[in-house]
Write a protein that holds these residues in place. Structure first.
Motif, PDB file in Angstrom:
ATOM      1  N   THR A 381       2.645   7.453  -8.739  1.00  0.00           N
ATOM      2  CA  THR A 381       3.160   7.550  -7.378  1.00  0.00           C
ATOM      3  C   THR A 381       3.305   6.130  -6.855  1.00  0.00           C
ATOM      4  O   THR A 381       2.329   5.367  -6.873  1.00  0.00           O
ATOM      5  CB  THR A 381       2.204   8.337  -6.473  1.00  0.00           C
ATOM      6  OG1 THR A 381       2.114   9.686  -6.935  1.00  0.00           O
ATOM      7  CG2 THR A 381       2.693   8.334  -5.033  1.00  0.00           C
ATOM      8  N   ILE A 382       4.485   5.767  -6.427  1.00  0.00           N
ATOM      9  CA  ILE A 382       4.703   4.418  -5.890  1.00  0.00           C
ATOM     10  C   ILE A 382       4.260   4.415  -4.427  1.00  0.00           C
ATOM     11  O   ILE A 382       4.837   5.100  -3.574  1.00  0.00           O
ATOM     12  CB  ILE A 382       6.177   3.993  -6.019  1.00  0.00           C
ATOM     13  CG1 ILE A 382       6.627   4.083  -7.490  1.00  0.00           C
ATOM     14  CG2 ILE A 382       6.359   2.570  -5.486  1.00  0.00           C
ATOM     15  CD1 ILE A 382       5.787   3.302  -8.467  1.00  0.00           C
ATOM     16  N   VAL A 383       3.221   3.664  -4.159  1.00  0.00           N
ATOM     17  CA  VAL A 383       2.619   3.633  -2.826  1.00  0.00           C
ATOM     18  C   VAL A 383       3.356   2.660  -1.916  1.00  0.00           C
ATOM     19  O   VAL A 383       3.608   2.947  -0.743  1.00  0.00           O
ATOM     20  CB  VAL A 383       1.126   3.241  -2.926  1.00  0.00           C
ATOM     21  CG1 VAL A 383       0.499   3.143  -1.541  1.00  0.00           C
ATOM     22  CG2 VAL A 383       0.375   4.241  -3.792  1.00  0.00           C
ATOM     23  N   ALA A 384       3.716   1.495  -2.464  1.00  0.00           N
ATOM     24  CA  ALA A 384       4.376   0.477  -1.646  1.00  0.00           C
ATOM     25  C   ALA A 384       5.066  -0.534  -2.554  1.00  0.00           C
ATOM     26  O   ALA A 384       4.757  -0.642  -3.742  1.00  0.00           O
ATOM     27  CB  ALA A 384       3.361  -0.233  -0.748  1.00  0.00           C
ATOM     28  N   THR A 385       6.006  -1.257  -1.983  1.00  0.00           N
ATOM     29  CA  THR A 385       6.631  -2.392  -2.662  1.00  0.00           C
ATOM     30  C   THR A 385       6.094  -3.670  -2.033  1.00  0.00           C
ATOM     31  O   THR A 385       6.150  -3.838  -0.810  1.00  0.00           O
ATOM     32  CB  THR A 385       8.160  -2.350  -2.524  1.00  0.00           C
ATOM     33  OG1 THR A 385       8.659  -1.161  -3.146  1.00  0.00           O
ATOM     34  CG2 THR A 385       8.804  -3.562  -3.193  1.00  0.00           C
ATOM     35  N   THR A 386       5.559  -4.551  -2.876  1.00  0.00           N
ATOM     36  CA  THR A 386       5.012  -5.819  -2.392  1.00  0.00           C
ATOM     37  C   THR A 386       6.061  -6.911  -2.596  1.00  0.00           C
ATOM     38  O   THR A 386       6.522  -7.123  -3.723  1.00  0.00           O
ATOM     39  CB  THR A 386       3.734  -6.197  -3.147  1.00  0.00           C
ATOM     40  OG1 THR A 386       2.800  -5.113  -3.072  1.00  0.00           O
ATOM     41  CG2 THR A 386       3.103  -7.449  -2.549  1.00  0.00           C
ATOM     42  N   PRO A 387       6.463  -7.619  -1.537  1.00  0.00           N
ATOM     43  CA  PRO A 387       7.465  -8.677  -1.683  1.00  0.00           C
ATOM     44  C   PRO A 387       6.989  -9.765  -2.640  1.00  0.00           C
ATOM     45  O   PRO A 387       5.808 -10.122  -2.657  1.00  0.00           O
ATOM     46  CB  PRO A 387       7.619  -9.221  -0.253  1.00  0.00           C
ATOM     47  CG  PRO A 387       7.132  -8.122   0.629  1.00  0.00           C
ATOM     48  CD  PRO A 387       6.043  -7.433  -0.140  1.00  0.00           C
TER      49      PRO A 387
END
Length: 409
Positions: A381-387
Motif C-alpha cells: 500500500t503506497i502511503v505517501a510520496t516523499t519528494p
C-alpha cells in the motif's frame, strides 16, 4: 622512369600512412558494450543477479538493439561480494573486452573499488544497487552516477516516519561491511535528529545463518524498534528468526531499512504484514511500470525489485545519451546524461546532480495483510510520496570535490 616509379611508390606509402579523411571518419562497427557486474549466486542474487542482466537487455532491445549503427551487447559477471574479484573483472572489461559502461554493482565495498578503476580509466559506471553515500560524497567521480538510492534516502524515508509515530527508542542490527555500517549510521543520525534514542548497535557477518546472539542483544535492550540495516537473504533470515524469538509478540517492532519485494515474497504477507519501508519504485505504480513488468516477469518469473528497475532505467538513459552525443566517448556521454531529462517509468521527477547523485521522489509503503492483497505480488500500500529533495543532503554540505564552491552557498 625510375624517378616516376619511386614517386609513385612514395605516394602509395603516404596514402597508407595517412588515410583519407573519409576513411578515417568511418564509424566504428564495434559493439556498444554494457557490463552488468552483479551478484549471480549470493545473498542478493534474487534482488539483482539474473534480473539485473535481463533488465539491461530489455533496455537495449527497446533502443532497437543498436545505437550509432553499432550493436548493443550486454555481458555479465559475478563479483562474489569481493572487491578484489570485482576490481579484476572491471579492469579486464575496460582494458581487454572493450566494455563502455559498468552497471548494477550490489555491495558498496565492491562498488567503491570499481569506481576507483573507472575514474582511472575514464570510463562510466552507474550504480543501481550500491547505497553507500561515499560514492557521491568523499569518493565521488566525474564518471560515476548513483542511480537508484542511498542509505541516506532510505534512513530518512523510513526512520523519520517511524519516530514521528512514537517509536523513540531504537536498537540497530546491521551487516558488517560498508553498506550496513553506512545505513546504520544514517539511521542513527535520523533517529537522533528527530528526538529518538539509539540504545545500541551490533553488526553481523555478511550472509550469516544464525542471528540468535544478535537478536538476543536487541531483545534485551528493551528498545521499541529493532532496525535491520542489512539486505537480501540476511534481512529475510533476521525477520524469520525474530519471529521465532517472539520479538513482535513482546511489543518490540522491526523496521527494515532496506526491504525488497522479493524479500516480502519469501517471508510471506503473514510474517511481513504491516512493515513500513521506503522504495524508489514499485512495479504496479503506472501503465509504464506495468508494461515493463510484463516483459520482465516473462523472463525472470517475478516483478522487478527497485534495484533491477534501476538497472533498466540507467541503461536506458545511457543509451539515449550515446545517441544524442553521437559518440561513446565518456566525457561527451556524461555531459548528455546530465543534460537529458530522465524519463523512464520508474523515475519520478529525477535529475542528476553535479556530484553524480540522481535525486528522485520515493514511495513510503506498507506491506499489506493477506486479506488486502488481491492479486499475485500485490504487496504494497503506497502511503505517501516523499519528494526527492527531502531525501538527499544539500549541495552546500557536499564533501564531493566535483561540487564547486559557488554551489555551496
Amino acid at each position: 622512369m625510375k624517378l616516376s616509379l619511386i614517386t609513385a611508390t612514395l605516394s602509395a606509402s603516404a596514402l597508407l600512412a595517412f588515410p583519407l579523411t573519409s576513411s578515417a571518419q568511418t564509424p566504428s562497427t564495434a559493439p556498444i558494450k554494457i557490463g552488468v557486474l552483479t551478484d549471480l549466486s549470493g545473498v542478493v542474487a534474487d534482488a539483482t543477479g539474473k534480473g539485473s542482466v535481463e533488465a539491461a537487455r530489455i533496455a537495449a532491445e527497446e533502443a532497437g538493439g543498436s545505437v550509432l549503427g553499432r550493436p548493443i551487447e550486454v555481458i555479465s559477471a559475478d563479483h562474489q561480494h569481493r572487491p578484489d574479484i570485482g576490481s579484476s573483472i572491471a579492469r579486464k572489461w575496460f582494458d581487454v573486452e572493450g566494455v563502455d559502461v559498468i552497471v548494477d554493482l550490489p555491495n558498496s565495498s565492491v562498488a567503491l573499488a570499481v569506481q576507483n578503476i573507472a575514474r582511472e580509466k575514464k570510463k562510466i559506471v552507474m550504480f543501481s544497487s550500491a547505497g553507500t553515500t561515499a560514492l557521491t560524497q568523499e569518493q565521488c567521480s566525474p564518471y560515476g552516477i548513483q542511480w537508484t538510492y542511498t542509505t541516506y534516502a532510505l534512513a530518512h524515508g523510513t526512520a523519520s516516519a517511524v519516530v514521528k509515530t512514537g517509536g523513540k527508542n531504537w536498537f540497530i542490527l546491521g551487516s558488517d561491511y560498508a553498506f550496513g555500517k553506512q545505513l546504520a549510521k544514517d539511521t542513527s543520525d535520523v533517529v537522533t535528529a528527530n528526538g529518538g534514542h539509539v540504545l545500541g548497535t551490533v553488526y553481523h557477518p555478511l550472509n550469516t545463518s544464525d542471528f540468535s546472539s544478535f537478536l538476543l542483544q536487541a531483545q534485551s535492550s528493551k528498545a521499541q524498534i529493532i532496525a535491520l540495516a542489512n539486505a537480501g537473504g540476511d534481512t529475510i533470515n533476521a525477520i524469520k528468526q525474530a519471529s521465532e524469538f517472539g520479538i513482535g509478540k513482546g511489543g518490540q517492532k522491526l523496521a527494515s531499512m532496506l526491504l525488497m519485494i522479493t524479500d516480502v515474497h519469501s517471508l510471506g504477507l503473514k510474517v511481513a504484514q504491516g512493515t513500513y519501508l521506503t522504495t524508489p519504485s514499485y512495479w504496479d505504480s503506472n501503465e509504464g511500470t506495468r508494461a515493463f513488468t510484463k516483459k520482465f516477469e516473462a523472463r525472470v518469473g517475478h516483478p522487478p525489485t527497485f534495484l533491477q528497475a534501476g538497472v533498466y532505467g540507467s541503461v536506458r538513459h545511457y543509451l539515449k545519451a550515446v545517441k544524442a552525443a553521437g559518440t561513446d566517448q565518456s566525457d561527451a556521454v556524461m555531459a548528455k546524461m546530465r543534460q537529458l531529462p530522465i524519463d523512464d517509468p520508474f523515475s519520478q521527477h529525477a535529475q542528476i546532480r553535479p556530484d553524480g547523485l540522481v535525486v528522485r521522489d520515493m514511495l513510503l509503503a506498507q506491506v499489506k495483510t493477506p486479506e488486502q492483497s488481491k492479486k499475485p505480488w500485490d504487496y504494497y500500500t503506497i502511503v505517501a510520496t516523499t519528494p526527492g529533495e527531502d531525501l538527499v543532503w544539500p549541495l552546500s554540505e557536499s564533501k564531493c570535490p566535483l561540487v564547486k564552491n559557488d554551489k555551496k552557498s
